[in-house]
Design a protein around this motif. Structure first.
Motif, PDB file in Angstrom:
ATOM      1  N   ARG A  10     -40.962  -4.225 -33.531  1.00 18.44           N
ATOM      2  CA  ARG A  10     -39.923  -4.545 -32.553  1.00 18.44           C
ATOM      3  C   ARG A  10     -38.744  -3.583 -32.716  1.00 18.44           C
ATOM      4  O   ARG A  10     -38.431  -3.144 -33.821  1.00 18.44           O
ATOM      5  CB  ARG A  10     -39.456  -5.991 -32.724  1.00 18.44           C
ATOM      6  N   ARG A  12     -35.178  -3.653 -31.178  1.00 17.45           N
ATOM      7  CA  ARG A  12     -33.978  -4.076 -30.457  1.00 17.45           C
ATOM      8  C   ARG A  12     -32.826  -3.137 -30.794  1.00 17.45           C
ATOM      9  O   ARG A  12     -32.571  -2.832 -31.963  1.00 17.45           O
ATOM     10  CB  ARG A  12     -33.636  -5.528 -30.782  1.00 17.45           C
ATOM     11  N   GLY A  20     -29.641 -10.816 -24.054  1.00 17.61           N
ATOM     12  CA  GLY A  20     -30.881 -10.973 -24.810  1.00 17.61           C
ATOM     13  C   GLY A  20     -31.464 -12.372 -24.805  1.00 17.61           C
ATOM     14  O   GLY A  20     -32.576 -12.577 -25.295  1.00 17.61           O
ATOM     15  N   GLU A  36     -27.604  -7.059 -29.366  1.00 18.88           N
ATOM     16  CA  GLU A  36     -28.829  -6.255 -29.309  1.00 18.88           C
ATOM     17  C   GLU A  36     -29.623  -6.678 -28.065  1.00 18.88           C
ATOM     18  O   GLU A  36     -30.695  -7.272 -28.157  1.00 18.88           O
ATOM     19  CB  GLU A  36     -29.667  -6.430 -30.573  1.00 18.88           C
ATOM     20  N   GLU A  39     -34.545  -3.798 -25.726  1.00 22.19           N
ATOM     21  CA  GLU A  39     -35.738  -3.476 -26.507  1.00 22.19           C
ATOM     22  C   GLU A  39     -36.256  -2.143 -25.974  1.00 22.19           C
ATOM     23  O   GLU A  39     -36.596  -2.029 -24.788  1.00 22.19           O
ATOM     24  CB  GLU A  39     -36.802  -4.560 -26.341  1.00 22.19           C
TER      25      GLU A  39
END
Length: 338
Positions: A10, A12, A20, A36, A39
């Motif tokens: 992942r 982010r 998010g 964050e 992505e």
């Protein structure tokens, strides 16, 4: 590794805005907003942030490995991308709980002249989900001039709506597709979960002083350019039609393929949406590479001696040398970008 679909950890990425929460429905993350809100998918691009988290910020890490995607691309360009090709796209998922600053991205000519880059930032938005009161902003209203923009930039020091008043507002719906040419003013409004496909840069001219409560510096607004040069990035011509109507290119009952963005729209990328109902779709883009994200359902990727389950929120890179050797099957919605 080079002859199989590449999956990633992942990734982010920090931004100055919050969001998010809608990642919960796609990736299964905790349903909360934070700093964050993006992505970055199969990314070789380094994020431009005032405070950096390190040399790999924004760059994807190969799943189960210490290798980063840019390192792998540098070592094996032909196997991954095909002879003479480069990775010309960046794919993101983003969700903002506030309106982002009014902005424009450079075209290739502006980038070559001012950023020593062969890439601008033409982009496309696929709306994956929305919250109530979602909005987008696209294009200047009729009659807006450079003088109007300059006055709004000054007024944004004390009027949070000064820039918004210059742009056309749109109420987006799930599954809609919007094409955003370089140099077109726009702002992602609040409460949209967006799959964004773009040229592989992080160049943004955003001459609005505030993003929510955050006060942007001149460097963050103009990327080191003087104000006059930076505002040359904005196009004041006729606003193009942003909404794209998908074109069905295959429908046989078990598999439907829609072209969302094609050569008639841009030479920067092609985007297809594939829906399978127990059918098989061969991931094959004429010897190129593809970045794929599963946006609904679950199923499998299959190849000779290879089977891997995939489900909503998974994404992967299909190397050029593996094209035509793998199929997606199950009940899936898959976005294929190349």
């Amino acid at each position: 590794m080079l002859h199989e679909p590449l999956f990633f950890e992942r990734n982010r990425v920090g931004r100055i805005y919050t969001g998010g929460k809608l990642f919960a429905g796609l990736f299964g993350d905790e349903p909360q907003d934070g700093f964050e809100p993006e992505e970055w998918i199969a990314s070789r691009v380094h994020a431009i942030n005032k405070v950096s988290k390190g040399p790999h910020e924004g760059v994807s890490q190969i799943q189960g490995s210490t290798l980063y995607f840019d390192e792998l691309l540098e070592q094996y360009p032909a196997e991954l991308l095909g002879e003479g090709k480069s990775l010309r796209i960046l794919v993101k998922v983003l969700d903002s709980v506030i309106r982002l600053p009014a902005q424009a991205h450079p075209d290739k000519l502006f980038s070559r002249k001012n950023f020593d880059s062969d890439y601008g930032k033409t982009e496309c938005w696929l709306i994956l989900d929305t919250r109530p009161d979602a909005k987008l902003f696209f294009g200047f209203r009729d009659g807006v001039t450079l003088d109007d923009l300059q006055r709004a930039v000054d007024a944004s020091e004390y009027d949070p709506d000064a820039m918004e008043k210059l742009m056309n507002a749109i109420v987006p719906q799930k599954n809609e597709v919007y094409f955003v040419p370089a140099r077109t003013v726009h702002a992602i409004g609040k409460d949209c979960l967006i799959l964004e496909i773009q040229e592989p840069t992080d160049f943004t001219i955003q001459p609005e002083r505030y993003c929510g409560d955050y006060r942007l510096s001149d460097e963050e607004m103009y990327l080191g350019l003087d104000r006059s040069t930076a505002l040359d990035c904005f196009d004041f011509g006729k606003t193009p039609q942003p909404l794209i109507i998908p074109r069905t290119i295959r429908s046989d009952g078990d598999v439907t393929v829609e072209n969302l963005v094609g050569p008639e729209n841009t030479d920067c990328f092609i985007i297809n949406r594939i829906r399978t109902r127990s059918g098989h779709y061969c991931i094959n883009v004429q010897g190129s590479y593809a970045i794929c994200i599963v946006t609904e359902g679950n199923g499998e990727l299959r190849g000779e001696g290879y089977t891997r389950g995939i489900r909503k929120g998974d994404y992967f890179f299909m190397p050029a040398c593996a094209m035509g050797k793998y199929t997606a099957t199950g009940t899936l919605e898959l976005i294929e970008c190349y």
